[in-house]
Design a protein around this motif. Structure first.
Motif, PDB file in Angstrom:
ATOM      1  N   ALA A 171      10.697   6.501 -30.291  1.00 28.66           N
ATOM      2  CA  ALA A 171      10.774   7.792 -30.975  1.00 28.66           C
ATOM      3  C   ALA A 171      10.400   8.932 -30.042  1.00 28.66           C
ATOM      4  O   ALA A 171      11.034  10.007 -30.070  1.00 28.66           O
ATOM      5  N   ALA A 172       9.386   8.727 -29.195  1.00 28.83           N
ATOM      6  CA  ALA A 172       8.958   9.779 -28.274  1.00 28.83           C
ATOM      7  C   ALA A 172      10.045  10.100 -27.257  1.00 28.83           C
ATOM      8  O   ALA A 172      10.304  11.278 -26.948  1.00 28.83           O
ATOM      9  N   ILE A 173      10.687   9.058 -26.738  1.00 37.30           N
ATOM     10  CA  ILE A 173      11.756   9.278 -25.758  1.00 37.30           C
ATOM     11  C   ILE A 173      12.926  10.002 -26.407  1.00 37.30           C
ATOM     12  O   ILE A 173      13.465  10.977 -25.850  1.00 37.30           O
ATOM     13  N   ARG A 174      13.321   9.565 -27.599  1.00 39.29           N
ATOM     14  CA  ARG A 174      14.447  10.212 -28.293  1.00 39.29           C
ATOM     15  C   ARG A 174      14.138  11.665 -28.611  1.00 39.29           C
ATOM     16  O   ARG A 174      14.996  12.549 -28.466  1.00 39.29           O
ATOM     17  N   SER A 175      12.905  11.929 -29.019  1.00 46.57           N
ATOM     18  CA  SER A 175      12.515  13.305 -29.326  1.00 46.57           C
ATOM     19  C   SER A 175      12.590  14.191 -28.093  1.00 46.57           C
ATOM     20  O   SER A 175      13.085  15.336 -28.158  1.00 46.57           O
ATOM     21  N   ASP A 176      12.129  13.677 -26.955  1.00 46.60           N
ATOM     22  CA  ASP A 176      12.151  14.469 -25.724  1.00 46.60           C
ATOM     23  C   ASP A 176      13.569  14.721 -25.232  1.00 46.60           C
ATOM     24  O   ASP A 176      13.897  15.818 -24.751  1.00 46.60           O
ATOM     25  N   ILE A 177      14.413  13.717 -25.343  1.00 47.74           N
ATOM     26  CA  ILE A 177      15.813  13.905 -24.950  1.00 47.74           C
ATOM     27  C   ILE A 177      16.447  14.976 -25.820  1.00 47.74           C
ATOM     28  O   ILE A 177      17.178  15.863 -25.334  1.00 47.74           O
ATOM     29  N   GLY A 178      16.159  14.925 -27.119  1.00 45.53           N
ATOM     30  CA  GLY A 178      16.691  15.920 -28.029  1.00 45.53           C
ATOM     31  C   GLY A 178      16.201  17.325 -27.722  1.00 45.53           C
ATOM     32  O   GLY A 178      16.905  18.319 -27.976  1.00 45.53           O
ATOM     33  N   ALA A 179      14.992  17.426 -27.153  1.00 49.95           N
ATOM     34  CA  ALA A 179      14.430  18.739 -26.811  1.00 49.95           C
ATOM     35  C   ALA A 179      14.886  19.218 -25.440  1.00 49.95           C
ATOM     36  O   ALA A 179      14.481  20.301 -24.992  1.00 49.95           O
ATOM     37  N   GLY A 180      15.720  18.426 -24.773  1.00 53.33           N
ATOM     38  CA  GLY A 180      16.221  18.835 -23.461  1.00 53.33           C
ATOM     39  C   GLY A 180      15.344  18.437 -22.297  1.00 53.33           C
ATOM     40  O   GLY A 180      15.576  18.867 -21.161  1.00 53.33           O
TER      41      GLY A 180
END
Length: 463
Positions: A215-224
């Protein structure tokens, strides 16, 4: 002082060392000194004229041992051990006598090639893939920094070293809250920044939650943001926590991220096949560090980093000005290319001596004893009135407390002032706890059980 005098004084030093180790149990583990007391005994400036070695040695005996924390004391149960087997000490004497600088193959052919063989011996002993390779650093901090720098460069398509980090996307590195502070230091030095070290939530067993990592990795990717890698721990310093390596590696690889595993303390225990479940899935990692100076008897400093493929780390750290090239030998290994410092000591010699002098089975017996004695001690402490085992034995490390935070902290001060044993503290789940880490090379069951004796003596009828 010349070499003839060295011959005399080296023998005197060897005699002193034997007597020192023989008498360690009679010394308090931690010295009863105050800050500044040692410096006050030294002159304010260096002497203009040479002084006789007799006077120098006399001053050493008068000033140093009584103001030293005795890391080789058999009742040193603080931090993690920094062991020094007699065989390792002998190897260090020989390495010091030759005083080589092993930055290149041509400056240290024997040191370089013995290092390569020791890495292969250790890979086999730990049950790691024989296709891996590695190197010896000074400490796990340097090994982790090297791995993080390689992660950074690969993520930036090798532009960080050349162009710097200005204008790059925000980088992110992932680790659990139980990971050692060396990871925090690595992100600072690597320019990633403390705020970009994501401490992933842990699960019931105190290891990283793989779903939280995803979840943390996906969130960061989504934030650019730009994820660079994952650092896992096996045998964390605080309570010995172990991340679920296989499950976390699967998450990291699904996102194309490299994984470095900090097993600085617990990695040595993997010479015992029955403990390898603690790092199940380790063959999927890209880099692993463990410290033979913590639990295999190799004298500090000696940290081994093994890698599935060293290409990224070499591309990140190699520098070859003309004066560092070995002419006519293009295929030699220059281990300075694998790490941050250019200069390198002959650390492989103490591994060679230690592994041969005690054998893997002899070292396994020590580790198994330490694990068994720690378990026995934890059960004895749990039975004492007012005491609570906060985290049970992770290999040979457990934590306990006495009634309240304030009383636990006060008890720790009394324990260390008493001098018979040396323990240190950490915080777990917001509570002040005392750590017991069994692993000193020459400790016995009786030494370990002295902790219970000290606790009984100090709390007496308080409970």
């Amino acid at each position: 002082m010349n070499h003839d005098e060295l011959n005399h004084w080296a023998k005197r030093a060897a005699d002193w060392a034997r007597e020192y180790h023989a008498g360690l149990r009679e010394r308090p583990v931690r010295p009863r000194v105050t800050p500044g007391a040692v410096a006050a005994q030294l002159p304010s400036a260096a002497p203009e004229q040479a002084e006789p070695m007799e006077r120098i040695f006399t001053d050493f005996e008068a000033i140093v041992p009584g103001a030293t924390t005795h890391w080789q004391h058999p009742r040193f149960f603080a931090y993690f051990p920094a062991n020094a087997s007699p065989a390792s000490m002998l190897a260090e004497q020989l390495a010091n006598a030759m005083a080589g600088q092993g930055m290149l193959w041509q400056t240290a052919p024997a040191a370089t090639e013995i290092e390569g063989v020791m890495i292969r011996w250790l890979l086999s002993a730990l049950g790691l893939p024989g296709t891996w390779t590695g190197t010896i650093h000074d400490s796990a901090t340097t090994a982790t920094l090297s791995a993080v720098l390689a992660m950074r460069e690969a993520a930036l398509d090798w532009q960080g070293n050349a162009a710097g980090l200005s204008g790059q996307r925000r980088l992110r590195l992932y680790a659990s809250a139980e990971t050692h502070s060396s990871v925090d230091k690595a992100v600072r030095i690597a320019g990633i920044g403390q705020e970009n070290l994501v401490k992933v939530a842990t699960g019931a067993g105190h290891g990283m939650d793989p779903q939280a990592l995803d979840a943390a990795i996906r969130s960061d990717i989504g934030a650019g943001f730009l994820p660079v890698g994952v650092v896992l721990c096996v045998g964390g310093t605080g309570i010995g926590a172990c991340d679920p390596v296989g499950a976390c590696v699967d998450v990291a690889k699904a996102h194309g991220l490299p994984v470095h595993v900090d097993a600085a303390w617990a990695g040595s225990a993997m010479i015992c096949p029955e403990f390898r479940s603690l790092w199940s899935g380790i063959e999927g990692a890209d880099s692993v560090v463990f410290n033979p100076h913590k639990w295999l008897g190799a004298q500090f400093d000696c940290a081994v980093q093994v890698l599935a493929d060293p290409a990224d780390q070499l591309r990140t750290l190699t520098m070859k000005p003309d004066y560092l090239k070995t002419l006519g030998q293009a295929q030699v290994t220059d281990y300075n290319d694998w790490t941050v410092p250019l200069g390198r000591r002959f650390r492989a010699l103490k591994l060679w001596f230690t592994l041969r002098a005690y054998g893997l089975e002899g070292l396994r017996e020590r580790i198994r004893n330490h694990v068994a004695w720690a378990r026995e001690l934890s059960e004895a402490v749990a039975a004492l009135p007012g005491f609570e085992i906060v985290t049970g034995p992770a290999l040979s490390l457990f934590t306990f407390r006495y009634r309240s935070d304030a009383e636990t902290e006060a008890l720790l001060r009394r324990i260390n002032d008493d001098g018979r044993v040396y323990l240190t503290q950490t915080r777990h789940a917001g509570r002040f706890v005392i750590r017991v880490s069994v692993g000193q090379f020459d400790c016995t069951r009786e030494d370990v059980m002295t902790v219970e004796e000290v606790l009984r003596d100090l709390v007496g009828g308080e409970a």
